[in-house]
Design an enzyme around this catalytic site. Sequence first.
Site, PDB file in Angstrom:
ATOM      1  N   CYS B 138       0.821  -1.219   0.000  1.00 52.39           N
ATOM      2  CA  CYS B 138       0.000   0.000   0.000  1.00 52.39           C
ATOM      3  C   CYS B 138       0.849   1.261   0.000  1.00 52.39           C
ATOM      4  O   CYS B 138       0.653   2.146  -0.815  1.00 52.39           O
ATOM      5  CB  CYS B 138      -0.938   0.011   1.195  1.00 52.39           C
ATOM      6  SG  CYS B 138      -2.125  -1.318   1.101  1.00 52.39           S
ATOM      7  N   HIS B 139       1.777   1.353   0.938  1.00 49.38           N
ATOM      8  CA  HIS B 139       2.527   2.608   1.050  1.00 49.38           C
ATOM      9  C   HIS B 139       4.020   2.376   1.172  1.00 49.38           C
ATOM     10  O   HIS B 139       4.759   3.248   1.625  1.00 49.38           O
ATOM     11  CB  HIS B 139       2.000   3.438   2.223  1.00 49.38           C
ATOM     12  CG  HIS B 139       0.518   3.615   2.175  1.00 49.38           C
ATOM     13  ND1 HIS B 139      -0.338   2.786   2.828  1.00 49.38           N
ATOM     14  CD2 HIS B 139      -0.244   4.489   1.489  1.00 49.38           C
ATOM     15  CE1 HIS B 139      -1.580   3.154   2.562  1.00 49.38           C
ATOM     16  NE2 HIS B 139      -1.550   4.177   1.750  1.00 49.38           N
ATOM     17  N   GLY B 140       4.458   1.134   0.837  1.00 49.39           N
ATOM     18  CA  GLY B 140       5.886   0.885   0.708  1.00 49.39           C
ATOM     19  C   GLY B 140       6.678   0.799   2.000  1.00 49.39           C
ATOM     20  O   GLY B 140       7.778   1.338   2.072  1.00 49.39           O
TER      21      GLY B 140
END
Lengths: 422, 187
Positions: B138-140
């Site tokens: 999702c956001h690394g």
Amino acid sequence: MTHGDYTYKPTNAFTKWLDDRLPVIRLMQETMTNFPTPKNLNYWYTFGGILTFMLGVQIISGIVLAMHYVPHETLAFDSVERIMRDVNYGWLLRYMHSNGASMFFIAVYIHIFRGLYYGSYKAPREVLWLLGIVIYLLMMATGFLGYTLPWGQMSFWGATVITNFFSAIPFVGESITQWLWGSFAVDNSTLQRFFSLHYLLPFVIAGVVLLHIWALHVPGNNNPLGIDVKGPADTVPFHPYYTTKDGFALVLFVLFFSYFIFFNPNALGHTDNYIQANRLVTPTHIVPEWYYLPLYAILRSVPDKLFGVILMFGAIFVWAFLPWLDTSRVRSCKFRPIYRQLFWILLVVIYILGYLGAQTADDTNLVFWGLELPIGKLLLARICTFYYFLHFLVLTPVIGLLETPVPVPESISKAVLAKKGA
Amino acid sequence: MAHTTDNANVTRRDFIYVASASAAAVGGIVALWPFIDQMNPAADTLALKEVEFDLSPIVPGQIVTIEWQKKPVFIRRRTPEEIKEAEDAPLADLKDPQTDDARVQKPEWLILVATCTHLGCVPSNQLKGDFGGWLCPCHGSHYDTSGRIRKGPAPKNLAVPPYQFLSDTKVLIGAAPKPAAATAEHG
């Protein structure tokens, strides 16, 4: 507000009798048909009417969809598929409702940026503007709650990510998220309460819309010149002039809406939402609906969780201070040579943020329409986020003081006549 | 006003105002509480406390995802290299410093709540990230082979749920380890 001619006069015995008891015809006539409206409103001013129409479409299609939808984790996904395949015209109702949400947001963004360009947020329309922000926040909440209901993969993981924003709150974050979920993760209890609230909020929106219209009717409409109405020569009655103009714009907008419903109904959605929710696997690339993308890019541009969430909400809340941040006494960008350019730069920056919000969460170079640019996505997102806040918090107040505006016309009527060469 | 007490300004009517306003405020809050508390996890949800899992089919290097309290849980049978990597990571490099030893009962078995501490996605078993553990799509956020956050927006390491080994091949997730058993494992 009402100049002589615009006052309602009951014409027969019945309307006189009713007017003394419940002046409802007077209210309708004075606020809708007779309402004095600046004579120079352009097509950007038709989106208020379009938004009212879209709210109606969403409420009516939503009420009938709720007759077929089942808010339960084991049945929700299948009940949506049943609506699509078996319910008479179910596909149409669902595509109206799902694409209607996107149309609603397209219209509201045009409406908001029209207000920004023509300075409609400035005195005496601050309360009108603030109510608009409340409506927009309610729309975001409603859209998010509704997107959860089909219980596909994007529904589930979107709900997970958004509800986890609250876990960023220090100390009580985890208790608050469990309270929101009614469980230890997004669960059936979450789905059921989201359904209940998704049904409720549109009526709250309708209530705030009434206040918004009320707040519009006290000072009257702003207009593309941004100058006050000076007298009857500057206005025309709302009906038939703007009912016709709004009606024509609405027809064009419904054609645009129909293209999506009938020819490209899933263009604005995500294919992963046709996979039933699976709490053990997150899709490899989760993206919010397009209308949240710039905000999502702001969230992701910050390495710290709490600060990321604060900045994301701050990106909207900063609008609430705009009437006081903008120090220029001239409303319309038409007469503001520098601020007008900043407006367009801001739009480009928001577009870039939206584009970045749809990209994967790795820090590689940005590929824009197939062309690799020599800048990392993360860096670009940070620059754009920085600029976004710079625009509102620094450039807007400073430029308002430094800029020399072009002289504004004496009156709406004179400007209109001059344009027509009279 | 007619009826005064020893303090000339305070009347019996003032007392009634304050008393009724207080009663209304307290009553209002008391009446509100059930409407707030109904949102909290219900009794049947709270009852899903423990889950037993058989470890025998898991081969070294394999990760399985099971469900506990409606949350995904990773059970990873670590290879010796993965254990070494986790143990050798310098604490100074960690955002949420914790030794590998503090996160496992048996070094071979890494058991974690598979919820990214950023915004709750499930880190991917396929994308292992820069540190050989997990990458959250999702956001690394990158996690290492001990499930510790190494890079990205997540603030904390993947949580270790309470669990106890019932035998060499059975684990009970959701129950705190018996002190004696835990010592025996570490010894």
